[in-house]
Design a protein around this motif. Structure first.
Motif, PDB file in Angstrom:
ATOM      1  N   GLY A 113     -34.669 -47.815  18.683  1.00  0.00           N
ATOM      2  CA  GLY A 113     -35.177 -46.645  17.968  1.00  0.00           C
ATOM      3  C   GLY A 113     -34.325 -46.284  16.755  1.00  0.00           C
ATOM      4  O   GLY A 113     -33.216 -46.780  16.586  1.00  0.00           O
ATOM      5  N   LYS A 163     -38.760 -44.138  27.219  1.00  0.00           N
ATOM      6  CA  LYS A 163     -37.791 -44.447  28.280  1.00  0.00           C
ATOM      7  C   LYS A 163     -38.126 -43.727  29.580  1.00  0.00           C
ATOM      8  O   LYS A 163     -37.925 -44.267  30.666  1.00  0.00           O
ATOM      9  CB  LYS A 163     -36.379 -44.043  27.817  1.00  0.00           C
ATOM     10  N   GLY A 189     -40.239 -47.931  15.440  1.00  0.00           N
ATOM     11  CA  GLY A 189     -39.079 -48.457  16.168  1.00  0.00           C
ATOM     12  C   GLY A 189     -39.010 -49.970  16.056  1.00  0.00           C
ATOM     13  O   GLY A 189     -39.946 -50.613  15.564  1.00  0.00           O
ATOM     14  N   LEU A 230     -41.997 -42.249  20.604  1.00  0.00           N
ATOM     15  CA  LEU A 230     -40.586 -41.909  20.465  1.00  0.00           C
ATOM     16  C   LEU A 230     -39.836 -42.383  21.696  1.00  0.00           C
ATOM     17  O   LEU A 230     -40.393 -42.479  22.797  1.00  0.00           O
ATOM     18  CB  LEU A 230     -40.409 -40.401  20.270  1.00  0.00           C
ATOM     19  N   TYR A 266     -38.141 -52.149  25.596  1.00  0.00           N
ATOM     20  CA  TYR A 266     -39.391 -52.890  25.427  1.00  0.00           C
ATOM     21  C   TYR A 266     -39.359 -54.165  26.283  1.00  0.00           C
ATOM     22  O   TYR A 266     -40.344 -54.539  26.917  1.00  0.00           O
ATOM     23  CB  TYR A 266     -39.661 -53.242  23.956  1.00  0.00           C
TER      24      TYR A 266
HETATM   25 FE1  SF4 Z   1     -39.740 -48.494  20.792  1.00  0.00          FE
HETATM   26 FE2  SF4 Z   1     -39.709 -47.566  23.274  1.00  0.00          FE
HETATM   27 FE3  SF4 Z   1     -37.767 -49.131  22.424  1.00  0.00          FE
HETATM   28 FE4  SF4 Z   1     -37.941 -46.703  21.479  1.00  0.00          FE
HETATM   29  S1  SF4 Z   1     -37.533 -47.278  23.595  1.00  0.00           S
HETATM   30  S2  SF4 Z   1     -37.584 -48.538  20.307  1.00  0.00           S
HETATM   31  S3  SF4 Z   1     -40.141 -46.403  21.424  1.00  0.00           S
HETATM   32  S4  SF4 Z   1     -39.931 -49.665  22.671  1.00  0.00           S
END
Ligand code: SF4
Ligand code: TRP
Length: 566
Positions: free
Chosen positions: A470, A523, A482, A518, A490
Motif C-alpha cells: 500500500g 487486511k 496499491g 484500502l 495479496y
Molecule cells: Fe492492495 Fe490489499 Fe495489499 Fe493493500 S493489503 S496493497 S489493498 S492487496
C-alpha cells in the motif's frame, strides 16, 4: 520446498551452502563461463529465496509452466495463478492424467519445525494429483533432518506427526495413497543403495558443493531422496511421476532424472546408417533422406550416404529457436542444453559422416544400445525385436519398429530381467511465499510466517500486522492504487485464502491497483479468512488423529544417535 531459512547457515557439516556469488553452483555441474552466475543458485540446504524466477529457465533449464498449462485438463488454482511457475517434463504427467493412464505424485518434508502455510502449497499439490487419479505419496525426510540438520529423533517424531496430521486434514487419502518415513522404508533404502552405485563423489561435489567436510550420512540422505523420487515407479509399474517442490529442490530432481537414465538396460536412439548421429545431425540427415527417398523406386537400397551428402551440401538449414528445441529431438522435453540443435554447426559434421559412409545405404532404423544389460537381457531383446534387424557388438538395429515401440520393448525386456525400467521423473515448481514482514518467509522469524499450528487469533494478528504493497496515505492509495504484485497480503489471497475462488483474487487485485481498496479493510478481510482457515484446519487435524493412529507409521521411534549437525 523449504520455505524455512535454516538457522545453521554457514556451519560445516553440510559444506553445501552457497553464500558467495560465483562460488560453486548447485547446477548439476554444467558450469558455463558466459552465464549469469551471480545470484542464481539452487541450494537444497541453503536459504530458499530466488531473485528472479526467469533466470531459472535460462540457467537450469527449468521449463515455464505456461508452456504446458494448456495440456492440463482442469488446472489447480496454483497453476492458474502462476504460483506454480516451472516444470520438468510435466507434459508426461498431464498426458497420463488426460488419458486415464497411471501416474503418481510424491513429495517429502523435512521434519525440522512446524508445518506452515508454505508447506500447505505442496500438501495441496499432492492431494490434487491424488484427486485427479494419481498414486499419491507423502514422506517424512527424517534421515535428511537427522543427518543434515542434526534434529534429534524425539524432535523428528513430534514434527513428523504434525506434518502428517496436516496432510491428512487437508484431504490426503491414506487408504489410497502412501505415507512413510524414509528411515522405515526398506524398499527405499534398497533402491537408494542401487542408485548410489551410479553416482560418485565428484558429481555430488559439483551438484551440491559437498566437500571433504561433508558428513557421509548427509550424502546418504541425498541418495535416499533420489530413491524417494523413483519409489512410486516400484509400485506396479514405471509411470510418469510428478514431484511438486520448491525450485531449491531442483538439483535433486536433475540428479534423479540422470540416475533413472543411467540405471536403464538399453538406450534407444534413431539412426540412418552404421554411424551415430547427434540430435541436430539426425534432423539434417532425416531431411536429406526424406527428400531423396521420395524420388527413388526402392528407398531401402537406392538412397546412399554419398547421395545424401550431395543433397545436404546444398541445403540451407532453418534457424531453430529455443521454443522448438525439445521438439527437435525425440527426447522428452527435458530442456537440457543439448536439446538445442545448432543446425548450422551440425551440417559440417553430418556431411563428414555421410561422406565417410560412401555407398552404405541410408535407411531409418531404431538402435538399441546395451547400456547395463546382462547378457541374457541383451539376448532376450534381440530375440524380441520383430521384423528386420541387424545385430552388432553392443547394439542392435531394428528396421520395422517405431521409436515408441522400441522404447516400450526395451522397458519390457528390462523389467522381465530384474531391471527397474524407470521413466525420468517430472517436477513442478512453486514460487516461495514472501514473508509477512517483507523479505523471506523464515521459520526463525515467527512473525514472517503462519504455522498451521498457530492459534487462529495469532494468525489473525499476524495478518493484521503484515507489510503491504500500500501507499503511505489513503489519499495516495486512492490516487495511485496499491501495489498488489509487491504485497504479501495479496499473496495470501492468491496462494491460500481465496482457495478455488478466482473471482475473489481478481476482485482484490483490481480493486487494489485501481485504488478502490484500502489496506486496512483488505487486511481485515484477509485476517478473518486466515482465522477461519486455521480454526477449520485445526479441527480437521483433531479428526485426523484417529486416521493417523490407524496407519502403520511408527511415530515413537526408539532410534539412538545425535545426528549430523548441531
Ligand atoms: Fe492492495 Fe490489499 Fe495489499 Fe493493500 S493489503 S496493497 S489493498 S492487496
Ligand atoms: N529434501 C526435501 C526438503 O528439504 C525433502 C525430501 C526428501 C523430498 N525426499 C524427497 C522432497 C522427495 C521431494 C521428493 O524438504
Amino acid at each position: 520446498m523449504d520455505e524455512d531459512t535454516p538457522e545453521e547457515t554457514g556451519s560445516a557439516a553440510g559444506g553445501a551452502r552457497d553464500e558467495t556469488p560465483g562460488s560453486p553452483r548447485a547446477d548439476g555441474g554444467t558450469e558455463r563461463a558466459d552465464g549469469p552466475t551471480e545470484d542464481v543458485a539452487l541450494d537444497p540446504w541453503g536459504s530458499a529465496s530466488v531473485g528472479d524466477y526467469a533466470d531459472l529457465f535460462e540457467e537450469f533449464g527449468i521449463e515455464a509452466f505456461d508452456d504446458v498449462a494448456d495440456d492440463v485438463v482442469d488446472p489447480h488454482y496454483l497453476m492458474r495463478r502462476g504460483v506454480i511457475f516451472g516444470h520438468r517434463e510435466y507434459d508426461a504427467v498431464a498426458e497420463a492424467m488426460a488419458n486415464d493412464e497411471p501416474f503418481a505424485a510424491l513429495s517429502g518434508f523435512m521434519p525440522t519445525g512446524d508445518p506452515h502455510i508454505g508447506h500447505k502449497l505442496v500438501f495441496d499439490e499432492i492431494i490434487w494429483h491424488q484427486e485427479q487419479g494419481g498414486d499419491a505419496f507423502g514422506l517424512i525426510a527424517d534421515l535428511e533432518a537427522h543427518s543434515a540438520r542434526g534434529m534429534s529423533w524425539d524432535e523428528i517424531d513430534e514434527h513428523a506427526r504434525n506434518y502428517l496430521l496436516s496432510l491428512l486434514a487437508l484431504g490426503f487419502d491414506a487408504e489410497d495413497g502412501e505415507l512413510y518415513r524414509q528411515s522405515d522404508n526398506r524398499e527405499v533404502q534398497d533402491l537408494g543403495f542401487e542408485l548410489g552405485s551410479k553416482a560418485n563423489f565428484s558429481e555430488f561435489e559439483a551438484i551440491y558443493g559437498f566437500d571433504g567436510e561433508t558428513n557421509i550420512s548427509h550424502m546418504q540422505s541425498v541418495v535416499t531422496q533420489t530413491a524417494d523420487i523413483l519409489y512410486p515407479q516400484l509400485v506396479d509399474e514405471p509411470k510418469p511421476t510428478v514431484i511438486p517442490v520448491g525450485p531449491d529442490q531442483d538439483p535433486h530432481v536433475r540428479l534423479t532424472r540422470d540416475l533413472a537414465t543411467r540405471m536403464r538396460y538399453f538406450k534407444v536412439t534413431e539412426a540412418f546408417a552404421s554411424f551415430e548421429l547427434d540430435d541436430a545431425e539426425r534432423q539434417l540427415v532425416r531431411a536429406a533422406y526424406d527428400a531423396l527417398a521420395a524420388d527413388v523406386d526402392d528407398a531401402e537400397t537406392d538412397v546412399r550416404c554419398e547421395g545424401a551428402a550431395a543433397w545436404l551440401a546444398d541445403y540451407e538449414p532453418p534457424e531453430v529457436g529455443a521454443a522448438d528445441r525439445d521438439a527437435a529431438d525425440g527426447d522428452a522435453a527435458d530442456g537440457d542444453a543439448d536439446d538445442v540443435p545448432d543446425l548450422a554447426a551440425a551440417k559440417s559434421t553430418a556431411l563428414d559422416k555421410l561422406r565417410a559412409g560412401g555407398k552404405e545405404p541410408l535407411r531409418p532404423r531404431v538402435r538399441f544400445f546395451d547400456r547395463n544389460a546382462t547378457d541374457e537381457a541383451f539376448e532376450a531383446l534381440i530375440e524380441a525385436v520383430e521384423g528386420d534387424k541387424r545385430v552388432f557388438e553392443g547394439h542392435v538395429d531394428a528396421f520395422d519398429l517405431t521409436r515408441g515401440e522400441a522404447e516400450s520393448l526395451a522397458r519390457e525386456v528390462e523389467i522381465d530381467h530384474d531391471g527397474f525400467g524407470f521413466r525420468q521423473p517430472s517436477s513442478i515448481y512453486h514460487r516461495f511465499m514472501t514473508g509477512l514482514t517483507g523479505g523471506k518467509m523464515s521459520s526463525s522469524i515467527p512473525a514472517s510466517h503462519i504455522s498451521l499450528l498457530d492459534d487462529p487469533e495469532d494468525g489473525y494478528e499476524k495478518v493484521k500486522a503484515a507489510t503491504t504493497g500500500g501507499r503511505d496515505t489513503a489519499e495516495k492509495q486512492r490516487e495511485l492504487g496499491g501495489e498488489a504484485d509487491e504485497c504479501p497480503v495479496y499473496e495470501l489471497y492468491a496462494y491460500l485464502l481465496a482457495g478455488d475462488d478466482d473471482e475473489l483474487t481478481k476482485t482484490v487485485y483490481s480493486e487494489c491497483v485501481n485504488g478502490e481498496r484500502l489496506c486496512g479493510g483488505c487486511k481485515e478481510q484477509a485476517a478473518e479468512l486466515m482465522r477461519e482457515f486455521l480454526e477449520d484446519h485445526q479441527e480437521k487435524r483433531e479428526e485426523a488423529e484417529e486416521l493417523l493412529d490407524d496407519l502403520d507409521i511408527d511415530l515413537d521411534s526408539d532410534r539412538r544417535g545425535t545426528g549430523g549437525e548441531h
